[in-house]
Design a protein around this motif. Structure first.
Motif, short mmCIF file in Angstrom:
data_model
loop_
_atom_site.label_atom_id
_atom_site.label_comp_id
_atom_site.label_asym_id
_atom_site.label_seq_id
_atom_site.Cartn_x
_atom_site.Cartn_y
_atom_site.Cartn_z
N LEU A 1 0.82 -1.20 0.00
CA LEU A 1 0.00 0.00 0.00
C LEU A 1 0.86 1.26 0.00
N SER B 1 -4.99 5.10 2.08
CA SER B 1 -4.88 5.04 0.63
C SER B 1 -6.19 5.41 -0.07
N GLN C 1 -3.53 -0.86 -4.98
CA GLN C 1 -3.00 0.51 -5.08
C GLN C 1 -3.58 1.22 -6.30
#
Length: 492
Positions: free
Chosen positions: A14, A250, A317
């Motif tokens: 991440l 994220s 991601q």
């Protein structure tokens, strides 16, 4: 507790800077708008905004309450005896931009038509009641909306001494209304162009995500595979505090996952929100609007470009990068998946909103249309089933709006209008292959009196927007076919 190596790899990955490590590791590898305009569009002196006295309840003669319904008129191209084109408003505020732009304006120029656009009751500035409480929303239905249009047509024909034939136009939900208007009031409407209209009411509309999957796969099988992997990785990360903290960062979550996802309603809303990042883009992909918003300019090409870009990181991601792209495009600082926040907004009975409460009410009382995670192989997970949406009906409008109520309501809608077995003539049904809503519409001609046009590679209502040099040949051909059908109706 021993943490699996796969989970640790996900947490490390991440961080974008850790991509080189992850790449060597075990992990390899979702409403009809305004037409817009180029430059500055000066207001046409031929376009007028007017108001029409409308009955509150068309089906109760003892109720003599009335209200003011907004409509637009453009007589720039009209010649006496020419046809009358009626654009039907839907589940948002009507826009006067449609009075000078779009394919129907091109048709009006050719056929010397008078243009009307009528705003749907309970949307935009057409307020039949003092608020949108449940007791007042009882007057919001497709049947009342169709009766509004019938009353409008009758009055305008009489007051303006119109002798031409009326042709209805509508896109999305108004596309359905256009077909239903021709079916229920054939003595008033001579023909109808039904664009992207879902004719079949369905509670669990799981086919929506089937089409989303197919659209992504048509770009690249690997794109779809990476999207599925990304959601599987999100699922794994939600099972541990460390993973949830990384997801908070994220995906820019407004509320930490650990504080909310113990309750299924928040978890379901989280997954539904992630899936809608793809669904919205696919539905309106390259829909030919000019001068779009930042979000409207994002396409399947952009999403798959990110999901295939290994330099960003592992699939989760890349999924986070898409989420950030859409947050920025819609001027949001964080992703709000809090179920209670959503419900509280939809409980607001004032006229401050933009139609979300009203449309939710129509789905809960007429259509369903719930875009669930029921479709296998669950690319977007399986955390937002049909019960998640039905619970929203109960939480917003009351406990009686439950499963049995909704099932009866949807059955009633299909009985009234006929679903995909609608018996109608002088209607052309237009759909795009990329638009998920085509799964509930007529895409193959069953009767030559009501033909279907299925446009490969186009999305929601693309045929309605202004022409552009970049239009694919099949879209241009569809517009010509629609024009030919209108011509044939007017000759009858």
């Amino acid at each position: 507790m021993k943490i699996p190596l796969l989970f640790l790899l996900l947490v490390v990955c991440l961080h974008v800077d850790a991509w080189k490590f992850c790449h060597k590791g075990r992990l390899h590898g979702g409403n009809l708008g305004e037409p817009g305009s180029r430059g500055t569009l000066s207001r046409s002196p031929f376009v007028k905004t007017l108001w029409f006295k409308q009955w509150l309840d068309h089906f109760n003669p003892r109720n003599e309450e009335t209200w003011q319904q907004r409509y637009f008129i453009n007589n720039e191209y009209y010649q006496d005896g020419g046809p009358i084109f009626l654009m039907i408003g839907g589940e948002a505020e009507a826009s006067d931009k449609w009075m000078t732009q779009g394919a129907w304006v091109d048709y009006a120029k050719k056929f010397k038509a008078l243009l009307f656009q009528v705003e749907h009751r309970f949307y935009g500035q057409s307020h039949p009641t003092e608020d949108i409480s449940v007791k007042n929303l009882v007057y919001l239905s497709s049947e009342q909306a169709l009766a509004d249009l019938a009353t409008f047509i009758t009055k305008m024909t009489d007051e303006l001494k119109l002798t031409g034939k009326w042709i209805a136009f509508g896109g999305s939900y108004p596309g359905s209304l256009a077909a239903w208007l021709r079916m229920k009031y054939p003595h008033l409407i001579h023909g109808a162009v039904s664009s992207s209209g879902p004719l079949l009411a369905e509670v669990d509309f799981f086919d929506y995500f089937r089409v989303v999957d197919e659209a992504l796969e048509s770009y690249s099988e690997q794109c779809l595979a990476n999207v599925k992997t990304a959601h599987e990785q999100v699922n794994l990360l939600t099972r541990h505090p460390l993973g949830m903290r990384k997801l908070d960062e994220s995906f820019k979550l407004c509320d930490p996952l650990q504080t909310l996802i113990k309750e299924q309603k928040h978890l379901s809303n989280f997954w539904d929100t992630l899936a809608n990042n793809f669904a919205g883009v696919v539905q309106y992909n390259k829909d030919n609007r000019i001068g779009k918003t930042k979000a409207g300019n994002i396409t399947i090409d952009d999403l798959c470009g990110i999901m295939l870009n290994e330099t960003i990181g592992i699939p989760v991601q890349r999924l986070a990068a898409i989420n950030t792209l859409l947050l920025n495009a819609t001027n949001q600082t964080c992703l709000d998946y809090n179920y209670d926040n959503m419900i509280n907004e939809l409980r607001n009975t004032s006229w401050e909103g933009e139609g979300a409460r009203q449309w939710t009410y129509q789905t809960c009382t007429e259509f369903g249309f719930y875009q669930t995670s029921s479709y296998s192989p669950h690319v977007f997970g399986d955390q937002f089933p049909v019960d998640f949406y039905i619970q929203q009906c109960e939480d917003i409008f009351g406990s009686r709006f439950n499963t049995s109520f909704l099932d009866r309501a949807v059955d009633r809608t299909n009985t009234i209008y006929g679903g995909l077995d609608i018996d109608v003539t002088n209607v052309v049904f237009v759909h795009g292959s990329v638009d998920p809503w085509h799964a509930l519409g007529i895409t193959k001609t069953k009767d030559q009196g009501a033909p279907a046009i299925y446009i490969e590679g186009t999305a929601h209502c693309a045929n309605m927007y202004p022409r552009d040099d970049s239009d694919p040949p099949q879209l241009n051909q569809a517009r010509v076919e629609i024009e030919n059908h209108i011509d044939s109706w007017l000759r009858l």
